[in-house]
Design a protein around this motif. Structure first.
Motif, PDB file in Angstrom:
ATOM      1  N   PHE A  12     -40.138  -2.110 -12.993  1.00 31.44           N
ATOM      2  CA  PHE A  12     -41.032  -0.980 -12.698  1.00 31.44           C
ATOM      3  C   PHE A  12     -40.446   0.348 -13.214  1.00 31.44           C
ATOM      4  O   PHE A  12     -41.017   1.006 -14.087  1.00 31.44           O
ATOM      5  N   ILE A  13     -39.297   0.722 -12.707  1.00 28.23           N
ATOM      6  CA  ILE A  13     -38.734   2.028 -13.083  1.00 28.23           C
ATOM      7  C   ILE A  13     -38.181   1.961 -14.507  1.00 28.23           C
ATOM      8  O   ILE A  13     -38.325   2.893 -15.304  1.00 28.23           O
ATOM      9  N   ASP A  32     -32.718  -8.025 -19.811  1.00 33.32           N
ATOM     10  CA  ASP A  32     -33.442  -8.356 -18.580  1.00 33.32           C
ATOM     11  C   ASP A  32     -33.608  -9.868 -18.511  1.00 33.32           C
ATOM     12  O   ASP A  32     -33.870 -10.501 -19.535  1.00 33.32           O
ATOM     13  N   ALA A  35     -36.317 -11.740 -13.793  1.00 27.46           N
ATOM     14  CA  ALA A  35     -36.332 -12.277 -12.424  1.00 27.46           C
ATOM     15  C   ALA A  35     -37.477 -11.654 -11.632  1.00 27.46           C
ATOM     16  O   ALA A  35     -38.019 -12.275 -10.721  1.00 27.46           O
ATOM     17  N   ASN A  36     -37.820 -10.409 -11.960  1.00 25.97           N
ATOM     18  CA  ASN A  36     -38.888  -9.728 -11.212  1.00 25.97           C
ATOM     19  C   ASN A  36     -39.742  -8.889 -12.153  1.00 25.97           C
ATOM     20  O   ASN A  36     -40.132  -7.767 -11.809  1.00 25.97           O
ATOM     21  N   SER A  37     -39.999  -9.396 -13.348  1.00 21.07           N
ATOM     22  CA  SER A  37     -40.766  -8.588 -14.305  1.00 21.07           C
ATOM     23  C   SER A  37     -41.355  -9.491 -15.379  1.00 21.07           C
ATOM     24  O   SER A  37     -41.084 -10.693 -15.401  1.00 21.07           O
ATOM     25  N   ASP A  63     -28.739 -12.242 -18.540  1.00 19.49           N
ATOM     26  CA  ASP A  63     -28.355 -11.929 -17.161  1.00 19.49           C
ATOM     27  C   ASP A  63     -27.120 -11.021 -17.162  1.00 19.49           C
ATOM     28  O   ASP A  63     -26.140 -11.324 -17.878  1.00 19.49           O
ATOM     29  N   PHE A  90     -30.466  -0.465 -14.308  1.00 23.04           N
ATOM     30  CA  PHE A  90     -31.515  -0.701 -13.306  1.00 23.04           C
ATOM     31  C   PHE A  90     -31.441  -2.106 -12.713  1.00 23.04           C
ATOM     32  O   PHE A  90     -31.974  -2.333 -11.632  1.00 23.04           O
ATOM     33  N   LYS A  94     -34.009  -5.755  -4.960  1.00 18.29           N
ATOM     34  CA  LYS A  94     -34.287  -4.522  -4.204  1.00 18.29           C
ATOM     35  C   LYS A  94     -35.080  -4.704  -2.908  1.00 18.29           C
ATOM     36  O   LYS A  94     -35.495  -3.713  -2.313  1.00 18.29           O
ATOM     37  N   TYR A 158     -28.984  -4.876   1.441  1.00 21.31           N
ATOM     38  CA  TYR A 158     -29.359  -4.200   0.194  1.00 21.31           C
ATOM     39  C   TYR A 158     -28.623  -2.850   0.091  1.00 21.31           C
ATOM     40  O   TYR A 158     -27.993  -2.538  -0.918  1.00 21.31           O
ATOM     41  N   LYS A 162     -25.636  -1.279  -2.581  1.00 20.43           N
ATOM     42  CA  LYS A 162     -25.727  -0.011  -3.335  1.00 20.43           C
ATOM     43  C   LYS A 162     -24.498   0.866  -3.021  1.00 20.43           C
ATOM     44  O   LYS A 162     -23.920   1.499  -3.914  1.00 20.43           O
TER      45      LYS A 162
HETATM   46  N1  LIG Z   1     -38.419   0.740  -6.456  1.00 21.13           N
HETATM   47  C1  LIG Z   1     -37.740   1.268  -5.438  1.00 21.13           C
HETATM   48  O1  LIG Z   1     -38.303   1.516  -4.376  1.00 21.13           O
HETATM   49  C2  LIG Z   1     -36.266   1.599  -5.589  1.00 21.13           C
HETATM   50  C3  LIG Z   1     -35.699   2.560  -4.735  1.00 21.13           C
HETATM   51  C4  LIG Z   1     -34.338   2.845  -4.868  1.00 21.13           C
HETATM   52  C5  LIG Z   1     -33.563   2.188  -5.826  1.00 21.13           C
HETATM   53  N2  LIG Z   1     -34.146   1.256  -6.622  1.00 21.13           N
HETATM   54  C6  LIG Z   1     -33.298   0.543  -7.591  1.00 21.13           C
HETATM   55  O2  LIG Z   1     -33.777   0.811  -8.901  1.00 21.13           O
HETATM   56  C7  LIG Z   1     -33.563  -0.325  -9.739  1.00 21.13           C
HETATM   57  C8  LIG Z   1     -34.867  -0.681 -10.419  1.00 21.13           C
HETATM   58  O3  LIG Z   1     -35.856  -0.896  -9.429  1.00 21.13           O
HETATM   59  P1  LIG Z   1     -37.347  -1.341  -9.783  1.00 21.13           P
HETATM   60  O4  LIG Z   1     -38.216  -0.846  -8.688  1.00 21.13           O
HETATM   61  O5  LIG Z   1     -37.656  -1.004 -11.178  1.00 21.13           O
HETATM   62  O6  LIG Z   1     -37.188  -2.907  -9.583  1.00 21.13           O
HETATM   63  P2  LIG Z   1     -37.708  -4.113 -10.506  1.00 21.13           P
HETATM   64  O7  LIG Z   1     -37.463  -5.365  -9.750  1.00 21.13           O
HETATM   65  O8  LIG Z   1     -39.087  -3.835 -10.976  1.00 21.13           O
HETATM   66  O9  LIG Z   1     -36.713  -4.010 -11.748  1.00 21.13           O
HETATM   67  C9  LIG Z   1     -35.436  -4.629 -11.767  1.00 21.13           C
HETATM   68  C10 LIG Z   1     -35.306  -5.372 -13.078  1.00 21.13           C
HETATM   69  O10 LIG Z   1     -34.029  -6.001 -13.121  1.00 21.13           O
HETATM   70  C11 LIG Z   1     -34.213  -7.328 -13.625  1.00 21.13           C
HETATM   71  N3  LIG Z   1     -33.100  -8.147 -13.131  1.00 21.13           N
HETATM   72  C12 LIG Z   1     -32.874  -8.576 -11.865  1.00 21.13           C
HETATM   73  N4  LIG Z   1     -31.747  -9.300 -11.815  1.00 21.13           N
HETATM   74  C13 LIG Z   1     -31.232  -9.320 -13.069  1.00 21.13           C
HETATM   75  C14 LIG Z   1     -30.086  -9.925 -13.654  1.00 21.13           C
HETATM   76  N5  LIG Z   1     -29.224 -10.660 -12.918  1.00 21.13           N
HETATM   77  N6  LIG Z   1     -29.869  -9.745 -14.976  1.00 21.13           N
HETATM   78  C15 LIG Z   1     -30.735  -9.034 -15.739  1.00 21.13           C
HETATM   79  N7  LIG Z   1     -31.847  -8.447 -15.231  1.00 21.13           N
HETATM   80  C16 LIG Z   1     -32.094  -8.591 -13.916  1.00 21.13           C
HETATM   81  C17 LIG Z   1     -35.569  -7.765 -13.100  1.00 21.13           C
HETATM   82  O11 LIG Z   1     -36.141  -8.823 -13.832  1.00 21.13           O
HETATM   83  C18 LIG Z   1     -36.371  -6.473 -13.249  1.00 21.13           C
HETATM   84  O12 LIG Z   1     -36.958  -6.378 -14.527  1.00 21.13           O
HETATM   85  C19 LIG Z   1     -33.001  -1.428  -8.844  1.00 21.13           C
HETATM   86  O13 LIG Z   1     -31.601  -1.461  -8.994  1.00 21.13           O
HETATM   87  C20 LIG Z   1     -33.377  -0.966  -7.454  1.00 21.13           C
HETATM   88  O14 LIG Z   1     -32.470  -1.429  -6.479  1.00 21.13           O
HETATM   89  C21 LIG Z   1     -35.481   0.962  -6.545  1.00 21.13           C
END
Ligand SMILES: NC(=O)c1ccc[n+]([C@@H]2O[C@H](COP(=O)([O-])OP(=O)(O)OC[C@H]3O[C@@H](n4cnc5c(N)ncnc54)[C@H](O)[C@@H]3O)[C@@H](O)[C@H]2O)c1
Length: 348
Positions: A12-13, A32, A35-37, A63, A90, A94, A158, A162
């Motif tokens: 997402f971000i 990437d 895992a969640n995208s 990974d 990123f 989460k 979680y 962090k």
């Molecule tokens: N969205 C929120 O509310 C929020 C708030 C604070 C902090 N964050 C942090 O920001 C970051 C991004 O958040 P987001 O909302 O975009 O989440 P997201 O799940 O959409 O993005 C995380 C990405 O990391 C990838 N990923 C996960 N494990 C992996 C691995 N082992 N190797 C390679 N890629 C991997 C996933 O496939 C995904 O594309 C995260 O670290 C999250 O903890 C998010």
């Protein structure tokens, strides 16, 4: 122009930030494991970035916990003397509830994954990193708005991961010269790119309020549960600081520019708007954006929630020259545009 490694850049971000970085002229390698995208997110990022970005985005499925994948990412497309200059990290898990049920998985991906990444950075001579931290670090805040000097007291696994990565980064920064590090503590990232082409596409039942509201609005779910109507707030529902994902993406560009322009640094900064909105206010604003009222029900408070969480974003403004530019109306308009043109997320 810098060559940047974006871990988790399909998320997402990450996807919104990748677009902002491409538009700023940078060259990106995204690592990437999906895992969640979905790979579709980055295809759309390229489409939005247009022909100008041709050849400046390379995607590697892999990974962060696997050193061979990291080596591939650091080596990707690099010509001699033109390695990765900075990493925006990123990648991670989460979901707070899931972290309570599966702490070892969270420590593995978030903490071990970050350790492997930092080791690979050293091995490849890269010492500049922007890390996705979280306001979850603050636990139950003693006072709002929350400054960066507030105690770090996370209340779930979680948040512990962090806090552990922030500690790891400060140990690394103290261990040798040359590190430039920014830990960005996000408040509640929401909304979508104004085109409606990229946005948040959670797997399964959304953990956060905003995607839940938009899925109710589009008819995927029946109603929104509001956890607690008796908090000490103006309307009894919890108050949070919501930050438009495009403001957040621009915050990463500002942090990167600050790191690249300076010497050794360890920044720990809140990225939030400084404004609080109650859950009921957000439900109402989203209803205005989509032209129908959002069914909701007030239920019991949920354990682990605080009444009010709002950032003091003044340090980010002072140190990065950055502040939010979009408001709740923009968040709801853009979030709704994404949801109604992609009712099933990237799968539609
Ligand atoms: N969205 C929120 O509310 C929020 C708030 C604070 C902090 N964050 C942090 O920001 C970051 C991004 O958040 P987001 O909302 O975009 O989440 P997201 O799940 O959409 O993005 C995380 C990405 O990391 C990838 N990923 C996960 N494990 C992996 C691995 N082992 N190797 C390679 N890629 C991997 C996933 O496939 C995904 O594309 C995260 O670290 C999250 O903890 C998010």
């Amino acid at each position: 122009m810098a060559r940047l490694l974006i871990t988790g850049g399909a998320g997402f971000i990450g996807s919104h930030t990748a677009l902002v970085l491409l538009e700023a002229g940078h060259e990106l390698v995204v690592l990437d494991n999906y895992a969640n995208s979905s790979p579709e997110a980055l295809r759309r990022v390229l489409e939005l970035a247009g022909p100008e970005a041709e050849g400046r985005l390379q995607v590697i499925e892999g990974d962060i916990r696997r050193s061979t994948d990291l080596d591939r990412a650091f080596a990707a497309g690099a010509s001699p003397g033109a390695g990765v200059e900075a990493v925006i990290h990123f990648a991670g898990l989460k979901a707070v509830g899931e972290s309570v049920a599966e702490p070892l998985r969270y420590w593995d991906v978030n903490v071990n994954g970050s350790q492997r990444l930092l080791a690979a950075m050293r091995a490849h001579g890269c010492r500049t990193v922007v890390f996705s931290s979280s306001a979850t670090l603050y636990g139950y805040p003693e006072a709002v708005p929350i400054p960066e000097s507030a105690p770090i007291r996370p209340i779930n696994p979680y948040g512990h991961t962090k806090a552990a990565v922030e500690k790891m980064l400060s140990d690394v920064a103290a261990s040798e010269a040359g590190w430039r590090i920014a830990c960005l503590r996000y408040f509640n990232p929401v909304g979508a790119h104004p085109s409606g082409r990229i946005g948040e596409d959670p797997n399964g039942i959304p953990n956060n309020l905003f995607p839940f509201i938009s899925q109710v609005a589009v008819g995927r779910r029946e109603q929104v549960q509001v956890f607690g109507g008796d908090w000490p707030t103006s309307d009894g529902s919890g108050v949070r600081d919501y930050i438009h994902v495009m403001d957040l993406a621009e915050g990463h560009l500002a942090a990167l520019n600050t790191l690249l322009a300076g010497g050794d640094q360890l920044l720990q900064l809140n990225l939030g708007s400084g404004h609080g909105h109650s859950v009921l206010e957000v439900i109402e604003a989203f209803g205005r954006a989509c032209g129908r009222s959002i069914p909701h029900q007030i239920t019991q408070r949920r354990s682990g929630d605080a009444a009010i969480t709002v950032a003091d974003p003044s340090e980010a403004k002072r140190q990065l020259g950055w502040q939010t530019r979009r408001n709740l109306h923009d968040i709801c308009q853009d979030g709704w545009r994404w949801q109604h043109s992609n009712p099933g997320g990237y799968a539609t």
